[in-house]
Design an enzyme around this catalytic site. Structure first.
Site, PDB file in Angstrom:
ATOM      1  N   GLU A 117      -1.155  10.678   9.919  1.00 42.59           N
ATOM      2  CA  GLU A 117      -0.352   9.881  10.841  1.00 42.59           C
ATOM      3  C   GLU A 117       0.836   9.359  10.046  1.00 42.59           C
ATOM      4  O   GLU A 117       0.767   9.239   8.830  1.00 42.59           O
ATOM      5  CB  GLU A 117      -1.171   8.704  11.396  1.00 42.59           C
TER       6      GLU A 117
ATOM      7  N   SER B 259       9.732  -0.017  -2.773  1.00 41.50           N
ATOM      8  CA  SER B 259       8.784   1.030  -2.385  1.00 41.50           C
ATOM      9  C   SER B 259       9.445   2.333  -1.950  1.00 41.50           C
ATOM     10  O   SER B 259       8.819   3.392  -2.016  1.00 41.50           O
ATOM     11  CB  SER B 259       7.884   0.507  -1.262  1.00 41.50           C
TER      12      SER B 259
ATOM     13  N   LYS C 135       4.693   6.770  -1.216  1.00 39.84           N
ATOM     14  CA  LYS C 135       3.650   7.448  -0.452  1.00 39.84           C
ATOM     15  C   LYS C 135       3.155   8.725  -1.137  1.00 39.84           C
ATOM     16  O   LYS C 135       1.999   9.108  -0.989  1.00 39.84           O
ATOM     17  CB  LYS C 135       4.157   7.777   0.957  1.00 39.84           C
TER      18      LYS C 135
HETATM   19  C1  PLP Z   1       9.275   2.918   1.899  1.00 35.36           C
HETATM   20  C2  PLP Z   1       8.058   2.297   2.503  1.00 35.36           C
HETATM   21  N1  PLP Z   1       7.633   1.110   2.036  1.00 35.36           N
HETATM   22  C3  PLP Z   1       6.544   0.509   2.545  1.00 35.36           C
HETATM   23  C4  PLP Z   1       5.839   1.066   3.584  1.00 35.36           C
HETATM   24  C5  PLP Z   1       4.675   0.316   4.146  1.00 35.36           C
HETATM   25  O1  PLP Z   1       3.438   0.890   3.847  1.00 35.36           O
HETATM   26  P1  PLP Z   1       2.453   0.251   2.805  1.00 35.36           P
HETATM   27  O2  PLP Z   1       2.265  -1.182   3.200  1.00 35.36           O
HETATM   28  O3  PLP Z   1       1.217   1.061   2.939  1.00 35.36           O
HETATM   29  O4  PLP Z   1       3.070   0.363   1.445  1.00 35.36           O
HETATM   30  C6  PLP Z   1       6.242   2.319   4.110  1.00 35.36           C
HETATM   31  C7  PLP Z   1       5.492   2.958   5.197  1.00 35.36           C
HETATM   32  O5  PLP Z   1       5.881   3.928   5.774  1.00 35.36           O
HETATM   33  C8  PLP Z   1       7.376   2.940   3.548  1.00 35.36           C
HETATM   34  O6  PLP Z   1       7.824   4.118   4.008  1.00 35.36           O
END
Ligand code: PLP
Length: 394
Positions: free
Chosen positions: A110, A377, A88
């Site tokens: 948000e 992620s 993020k």
């Molecule tokens: C670690 C992590 N992975 C994935 C996501 C999902 O979001 P996005 O689909 O925008 O990557 C989030 C959302 O808070 C997150 O904190």
């Protein structure tokens, strides 16, 4: 193939379905972003922050023990090693730089899992601009450590007690705030969702992930992957890694949604797998809705995937057949959490655990895949209480 057109549409998806009062703000944002994109000073500032502050490039790690378990060559893109623990921050550093450049006096955001809220609060602390974050009351409970982090970073957290008290409701509140304070306020959206230009802009700020993967595979003297896998909430980490490979048609792109308690139970967060076309938060995409068009509550064990909509570019990639969207349930994600922790010494976020869990199925559903990159992620520390609670229940 994915370029958004001038009206902010990816095929039939996207657009700007917002209150009229927001249109001037979106136009202002669109032109400020276009100007920033051609300004070498903005690019240099962003590059410097991504390197020195965020910690890019993040490693691409060959997970040998996972590879052995699933008989596929598995590489993990370590976004969990970014400053603040998730991808993020790539986006918030970019957007808060833009907010400063636009002369805005206040940033709002948000958040679901809290990672975007923490990342926004962090960028605002760094760049010295006040920050307020809307967060569903249920997420405030599930992600208490991230609430404390935001407050320590100087942000004000507003719990939202409407609807399911999760991300959708937080985004409603943030949009309401923006409508009332649009002159001096920058709305920092956390995913490839919302009205144009957010889906395009957030994707652009995240595409560094895929660009690094291509370079790093080259450095390891390895060719293109057969598949790239990422979890999909709003869709930002997935678009960030997919975008680089869109024109490499031989690379299979796999987005993993949250099947929650099962697609058949309606307690899930999988609009691409089990939703219909509709409008949510200013964009046309796949959404979870009832027969009369009301938005349905989403459910996932992971707060970051608990959203009834999805970014419009994913809707477009689904309908054009360029990407595949599958769904992994709460139980499979929990198992993957334990599997990666014990086999590789890495605690993945519950969101990322969905992407990793799909490795267990990939050989069956895509038998030709030999080498795969999974976008890890974020890190799982924020999810320890949830995991502990679920393990003690089972
Ligand atoms: C670690 C992590 N992975 C994935 C996501 C999902 O979001 P996005 O689909 O925008 O990557 C989030 C959302 O808070 C997150 O904190």
């Amino acid at each position: 193939m994915s370029r958004v057109n001038t009206t902010g549409h990816f095929g039939q998806f996207g657009g700007q379905y917002v209150a009229e009062t927001l249109i001037p703000a979106l136009l202002e944002l669109e032109s400020a972003y276009a100007a920033a994109q051609t300004d070498p000073e903005f690019a240099a500032d962003l590059e410097r922050l991504l390197t020195d502050y965020v910690g890019r490039p993040t490693p691409l790690y060959h997970a040998k023990r996972l590879s052995l378990d699933v008989d596929v060559e598995v590489w993990l893109k370590r976004e969990d090693l970014c400053h603040t623990g998730a991808h993020k921050i790539n986006n918030t550093v970019g957007q808060v730089l833009l907010a400063k450049r636009m002369g805005k006096k206040r940033v709002i955001a948000e958040t679901g899992a809290g990672q975007h809220g923490v990342a926004t609060a962090t960028a605002c602390a760094l760049l010295d601009i006040p920050c307020e974050v809307y967060m569903g009351a249920e997420d405030v409970r599930r992600q208490a450590p991230n609430v404390l982090r935001m407050e320590l970073l100087g942000a004000t957290v507003h719990p939202v007690h409407a609807g399911s008290c999760t991300l959708k409701d937080a985004m409603n509140e943030a949009l309401r705030d923006w409508v009332s304070n649009v002159q001096n306020t920058y709305y920092c959206v956390g995913s490839t969702a919302g009205p144009h230009p957010y889906p395009m802009m957030v994707r652009d700020f995240q595409q560094v992930i895929g660009q690094e993967v291509r370079r790093q595979l080259g450095d390891h003297h390895v060719g293109l992957p057969d598949a790239v896998i990422a979890c999909v909430g709003g869709g930002s980490n997935a678009m960030g890694i997919f975008h680089e490979f869109l024109n490499d048609r031989e690379v299979v792109l796999i987005g993993v949604e949250a099947a929650g308690e099962g697609l058949e139970t309606q307690r899930h967060a999988a609009p691409l797998n089990a939703g219909q076309i509709g409008v949510l938060h200013g964009a046309k995409s796949y959404v979870l809705q009832s027969d009369d068009g009301q938005i349905r509550e989403a459910h996932s064990i992971s707060a970051g995937l608990d959203y009834p909509g999805v970014g419009p570019e994913h809707a477009y990639l689904k309908d054009s057949g360029r990407a595949h969207y599958v769904a992994v349930d709460d139980q499979e994600a929990l198992q993957a959490f334990g599997w990666v922790s014990s086999r590789e010494g890495i605690l993945p976020a519950l969101e990322s655990s969905h992407a990793i869990a799909y490795l267990r199925r990939i050989k069956h559903e895509f038998p030709d895949v030999g080498r795969v990159v999974v976008n890890l992620s974020g890190r799982g520390d924020k999810d320890l209480a949830t995991v502990q609670q679920r393990l003690s229940r089972s």
